[in-house]
Design a protein around this motif. Structure first.
Motif, short mmCIF file in Angstrom:
data_model
loop_
_atom_site.label_atom_id
_atom_site.label_comp_id
_atom_site.label_asym_id
_atom_site.label_seq_id
_atom_site.Cartn_x
_atom_site.Cartn_y
_atom_site.Cartn_z
N TYR A 99 99.97 23.45 -48.00
CA TYR A 99 101.25 23.45 -48.67
C TYR A 99 101.09 23.99 -50.08
O TYR A 99 100.52 23.32 -50.95
CB TYR A 99 101.82 22.03 -48.72
CG TYR A 99 102.27 21.47 -47.40
CD1 TYR A 99 103.59 21.56 -46.99
CD2 TYR A 99 101.36 20.82 -46.55
CE1 TYR A 99 104.01 21.02 -45.77
CE2 TYR A 99 101.76 20.29 -45.34
CZ TYR A 99 103.09 20.39 -44.96
OH TYR A 99 103.48 19.86 -43.75
N ASP A 111 111.33 16.25 -46.50
CA ASP A 111 112.07 15.73 -45.34
C ASP A 111 112.16 16.71 -44.18
O ASP A 111 113.01 16.54 -43.29
CB ASP A 111 113.47 15.30 -45.78
CG ASP A 111 113.43 14.18 -46.80
OD1 ASP A 111 112.63 13.24 -46.62
OD2 ASP A 111 114.17 14.27 -47.81
N LYS A 113 111.23 17.70 -40.90
CA LYS A 113 110.58 17.07 -39.74
C LYS A 113 109.74 18.06 -38.94
O LYS A 113 108.69 17.70 -38.40
CB LYS A 113 111.64 16.45 -38.83
CG LYS A 113 112.47 15.36 -39.49
CD LYS A 113 111.64 14.15 -39.87
CE LYS A 113 112.51 13.03 -40.41
NZ LYS A 113 111.69 11.87 -40.85
N GLN A 116 106.48 18.53 -40.67
CA GLN A 116 105.70 17.29 -40.54
C GLN A 116 105.04 17.21 -39.16
O GLN A 116 103.87 16.83 -39.04
CB GLN A 116 106.60 16.08 -40.78
CG GLN A 116 107.07 15.93 -42.21
CD GLN A 116 108.18 14.92 -42.36
OE1 GLN A 116 108.40 14.07 -41.49
NE2 GLN A 116 108.92 15.00 -43.45
N SER A 117 105.78 17.59 -38.14
CA SER A 117 105.24 17.56 -36.78
C SER A 117 104.10 18.55 -36.62
O SER A 117 103.09 18.26 -35.97
CB SER A 117 106.35 17.86 -35.76
OG SER A 117 107.34 16.85 -35.76
N MET A 120 101.02 17.15 -38.47
CA MET A 120 100.40 16.03 -37.76
C MET A 120 99.69 16.51 -36.52
O MET A 120 98.60 16.01 -36.18
CB MET A 120 101.46 14.99 -37.39
CG MET A 120 100.88 13.63 -37.07
SD MET A 120 100.07 12.89 -38.52
CE MET A 120 98.63 12.16 -37.78
N GLY A 138 104.91 18.02 -49.46
CA GLY A 138 104.91 18.18 -48.01
C GLY A 138 104.13 17.12 -47.28
O GLY A 138 104.33 16.90 -46.08
N LEU A 139 103.24 16.42 -47.99
CA LEU A 139 102.40 15.39 -47.37
C LEU A 139 103.05 14.02 -47.40
O LEU A 139 102.69 13.14 -46.60
CB LEU A 139 101.04 15.30 -48.09
CG LEU A 139 99.94 16.28 -47.67
CD1 LEU A 139 100.36 17.72 -47.85
CD2 LEU A 139 98.66 16.00 -48.44
N ASN A 141 105.74 12.40 -46.52
CA ASN A 141 106.43 11.71 -45.42
C ASN A 141 105.87 12.01 -44.03
O ASN A 141 106.51 11.70 -43.03
CB ASN A 141 107.93 12.02 -45.46
CG ASN A 141 108.58 11.41 -46.69
OD1 ASN A 141 108.23 10.30 -47.10
ND2 ASN A 141 109.51 12.13 -47.29
N ILE A 142 104.68 12.60 -43.98
CA ILE A 142 104.04 12.81 -42.68
C ILE A 142 103.57 11.46 -42.13
O ILE A 142 102.89 10.70 -42.83
CB ILE A 142 102.83 13.76 -42.79
CG1 ILE A 142 103.26 15.12 -43.32
CG2 ILE A 142 102.14 13.91 -41.43
CD1 ILE A 142 102.09 16.04 -43.63
N LYS A 143 103.94 11.16 -40.89
CA LYS A 143 103.55 9.89 -40.27
C LYS A 143 102.83 10.12 -38.95
O LYS A 143 103.07 11.12 -38.27
CB LYS A 143 104.78 9.01 -40.03
CG LYS A 143 105.44 8.50 -41.30
CD LYS A 143 106.61 7.57 -40.97
CE LYS A 143 107.24 7.00 -42.23
NZ LYS A 143 108.36 6.06 -41.89
N TYR A 149 102.09 6.24 -42.71
CA TYR A 149 101.99 7.45 -43.53
C TYR A 149 100.58 8.02 -43.45
O TYR A 149 99.59 7.28 -43.58
CB TYR A 149 102.33 7.15 -44.98
CG TYR A 149 103.79 6.89 -45.23
CD1 TYR A 149 104.72 7.93 -45.15
CD2 TYR A 149 104.26 5.61 -45.54
CE1 TYR A 149 106.08 7.70 -45.38
CE2 TYR A 149 105.61 5.37 -45.77
CZ TYR A 149 106.51 6.42 -45.68
OH TYR A 149 107.85 6.19 -45.90
#
Length: 225
Positions: A99, A111, A113, A116-117, A120, A138-139, A141-143, A149
């Motif tokens: 990022y 935010d 998604k 984030q996907s 991950m 960018g990091l 809210n990655i779950k 988290y």
């Protein structure tokens, strides 16, 4: 060899103002050039795909190396004009995601998604999640699959409050990186303002400010070479 995916912003201005922002040029070019030196290919993606604006302030900090990379037809086309849309990305093609920063990312990275996907998925296939400066957004809210988290319990870094004050942007940013990272259980480390600093914690590699992009790249290269 698999590639590295570089994430850039589509945001053109600080929210609620007429002030321009966008990608901090050196954070993309310096990182990509270090990888290119050792034969690692990169692709570029942005939250909306397509056009990526440049933060005009970043052009004050370019050297010959940055300008040469910026002027290549490949960079101007794939990194600034025709970035991939997240829907076009197959995470299996990449061993790392990076990022890049610039203040604009504070509005369109946290935010998203789809990104984030992708991040991950890369991480879960034993890949690396990396960032520099404001790219830490960018990091945040990655779950994982257990809704934890990714940065919880991890040592990371990013652009600091003191650096926001020096940059004159404390009053216009939507959040402060250290504060938000610590809310999510991260261990935030920092060094002197605007000094090169990068930290690695397992498969997370992060850099503090624009002068840390090469260090992030070199930490990643050491892992895969």
């Amino acid at each position: 060899m698999k590639k590295v995916l570089i994430v850039e912003t589509n945001i053109t201005r600080y929210a609620g103002t007429h002030d321009a922002t966008g990608l901090w040029l050196g954070e993309s070019t310096e990182f990509a050039k270090e990888l290119q030196k050792v034969g690692i290919s990169v692709d570029y993606v942005s939250p909306k795909g397509g056009f990526v604006p440049l933060d005009p302030r970043s052009m004050k900090y370019v050297d010959e190396s940055i300008m040469e990379f910026y002027e290549t037809p490949d960079f101007k086309n794939r990194a600034l004009s025709k970035t991939l849309n997240p829907s076009e990305v197959n995470p299996e093609d990449y061993f790392a995601i990076y990022y890049a920063g610039g203040h604009g990312v504070m509005w369109d990275f946290p935010d998203n998604k789809e990104l984030q996907s992708i991040a991950m998925a890369i991480y879960q296939q034993n890949g690396y999640v990396t960032s520099v400066c404001h790219g830490i957004a960018g990091l945040l809210n990655i779950k994982d699959d257990s809704n934890n988290y990714l940065i919880s319990g991890k040592t990371i870094t990013g652009f600091t409050l003191s650096e926001e004050i020096i940059a004159g942007k404390k009053s216009v940013v939507p959040f402060f990186n250290k504060e938000e990272a610590e809310k999510r259980g991260a261990k935030f480390k920092q060094k002197r303002a605007y000094k090169d600093f990068a930290v690695q914690d397992g498969h997370l590699i992060t850099g503090q400010n624009p002068f840390s992009a090469r260090s992030v790249a070199n930490l990643l290269i050491k892992e895969v070479k």
